[in-house]
Write a protein that holds these residues in place. Sequence first.
Motif, mmCIF file in Angstrom:
data_model
loop_
_atom_site.group_PDB
_atom_site.id
_atom_site.type_symbol
_atom_site.label_atom_id
_atom_site.label_comp_id
_atom_site.label_asym_id
_atom_site.label_seq_id
_atom_site.Cartn_x
_atom_site.Cartn_y
_atom_site.Cartn_z
ATOM 1 N N SER A 1 0.148 -1.853 -6.347
ATOM 2 C CA SER A 1 0.661 -3.167 -6.738
ATOM 3 C C SER A 1 2.063 -3.377 -6.159
ATOM 4 O O SER A 1 2.561 -4.495 -6.122
ATOM 5 C CB SER A 1 0.655 -3.329 -8.256
ATOM 6 N N ARG A 2 2.698 -2.287 -5.707
ATOM 7 C CA ARG A 2 3.987 -2.425 -5.005
ATOM 8 C C ARG A 2 3.799 -1.983 -3.558
ATOM 9 O O ARG A 2 3.516 -0.831 -3.266
ATOM 10 C CB ARG A 2 5.080 -1.625 -5.716
ATOM 11 N N ILE A 3 3.978 -2.945 -2.654
ATOM 12 C CA ILE A 3 3.684 -2.725 -1.234
ATOM 13 C C ILE A 3 4.538 -1.590 -0.657
ATOM 14 O O ILE A 3 4.094 -0.859 0.231
ATOM 15 C CB ILE A 3 3.821 -4.048 -0.436
ATOM 16 N N GLU A 4 5.765 -1.407 -1.173
ATOM 17 C CA GLU A 4 6.630 -0.335 -0.641
ATOM 18 C C GLU A 4 6.022 1.048 -0.906
ATOM 19 O O GLU A 4 6.248 1.979 -0.126
ATOM 20 C CB GLU A 4 8.078 -0.446 -1.159
ATOM 21 N N ASN A 5 5.262 1.189 -1.980
ATOM 22 C CA ASN A 5 4.595 2.482 -2.248
ATOM 23 C C ASN A 5 3.579 2.790 -1.155
ATOM 24 O O ASN A 5 3.406 3.934 -0.744
ATOM 25 C CB ASN A 5 3.855 2.441 -3.587
ATOM 26 N N ILE A 6 2.871 1.751 -0.702
ATOM 27 C CA ILE A 6 1.864 1.947 0.352
ATOM 28 C C ILE A 6 2.576 2.312 1.651
ATOM 29 O O ILE A 6 2.202 3.274 2.332
ATOM 30 C CB ILE A 6 1.008 0.677 0.547
ATOM 31 N N MET B 1 -2.482 -5.918 -10.298
ATOM 32 C CA MET B 1 -3.001 -6.567 -9.097
ATOM 33 C C MET B 1 -2.282 -6.107 -7.846
ATOM 34 O O MET B 1 -1.103 -5.773 -7.874
ATOM 35 C CB MET B 1 -2.853 -8.080 -9.223
ATOM 36 N N THR B 2 -3.019 -6.104 -6.733
ATOM 37 C CA THR B 2 -2.462 -5.771 -5.429
ATOM 38 C C THR B 2 -2.589 -7.001 -4.545
ATOM 39 O O THR B 2 -3.618 -7.679 -4.550
ATOM 40 C CB THR B 2 -3.234 -4.577 -4.834
#
Length: 393
Positions: free
Chosen positions: A135-140, A163-164
């Motif tokens: 849900s947090r793009i920085e984690n990806i 949500m993503t």
Amino acid sequence: MNTLDKGFDTKLIHAGAFEEPYGSATVPIYQTSTFKFKSAQHGADCFSGKSDGYIYTRIGNPTIKALERNIAELEGGFDGIATSSGMGAVSSVYMALLGAGAHIVSADAVYGPARGILETDFSRFNVEATFVNTSRIENIKAAIRPNTKVLYIETPANPTMEMTDIAACAKLAKEHNLILVVDNTFCSPYLQKPLALGADVVLHSVTKFINGHADIVGGVIVTKNEELYKKIRHSMVYLGCNMDPTQAFMVLRGVKTLSIRIERAQENAMKVAEFLSKHPKVAWIKYPGLPSYPQYELAKKQMNGFGSMMSFGLKGGYEAGRKMMDHVHLALLAVSLGGVETLIQHPASMTHAGISKENKLAAGITDDLIRFSVGIEDINDIIEDLKHALEAV
Ligand SMILES: *Cc1c(COP(=O)(O)O)cnc(C)c1O
């Protein structure tokens, strides 16, 4: 009928259906394992690909093809691949897109066995996996490595309801040359169309919303292009996790009412969420349709409605939740979701019991979390059932 230019509800009923000699109103069940060739040459041509005739049901079958085309049109993709179960779809996608030395970034709250098979089985073939809160793009971003091949997401996540952002993931996937796979089971194409938001592959457990009647298990994969379609179909056929013709017939029957089932279920869900959010014994509730939901704006942007899934916790924690689950009468105490009947379950001890406590907590699957799948029964009866069960707490 060519339904490509028709509306979604027309596609539900007619997409994938084909002309047959008797004018059957529904797609017939071709319950056969094998197909007779017209000649030796025809047989050879079917195998070489010069003719597109059917050969053998594990490879392809007209009833199954009708369902595959139906779901592919609903998702706006190139074509579909139907599988024996949702996990058959997940396994075929992994088998086709991963190999020794490859890495996949997936969601920490992904469907339990979709994580389990990577950790216990694909790991034996040197496939690496990292699970993050997507849900947090920085984690990806932080999890992507030079050998990452696939980004795999599920939104809203099960059972945390986080949500993503699919469009943001698609942009990131493109920058890093990753294949973006979205498990769209929780939404169905009625609520969310990942391919239109830039995903490469969409998959479903059609056991849930698409079939919707809790009477079969099955899966479908839809790809955006022919190349991915051929690659994944090859893996599915070799793994042998094809759907059966009767199963496909059942799903074709179920999918026709997808829109009206979801409309009613989400109308009920909104009322259930409002009831629970005001109840003094409820500690918290996550439902995308409540303005208190942290990603309410993303839900409005990405989804065509808020769905019928929610999770909540009681002030008395797990003990209170257990009491409540033992006192519902209308809601079935059962796993699965997305059917016409209301279901209640406890993920930490049921669907997600196979995940370590540490990983469960990291994924937000707390011990007090109760998952609720709202059905299409009379709303007054659903609320009365919850009221009564909460009185017992
Ligand atoms: C149920 C489910 C699956 C697995 O599907 P089966 O049909 O049970 O094999 C995969 N993903 C999600 C999100 C599910 O809910």
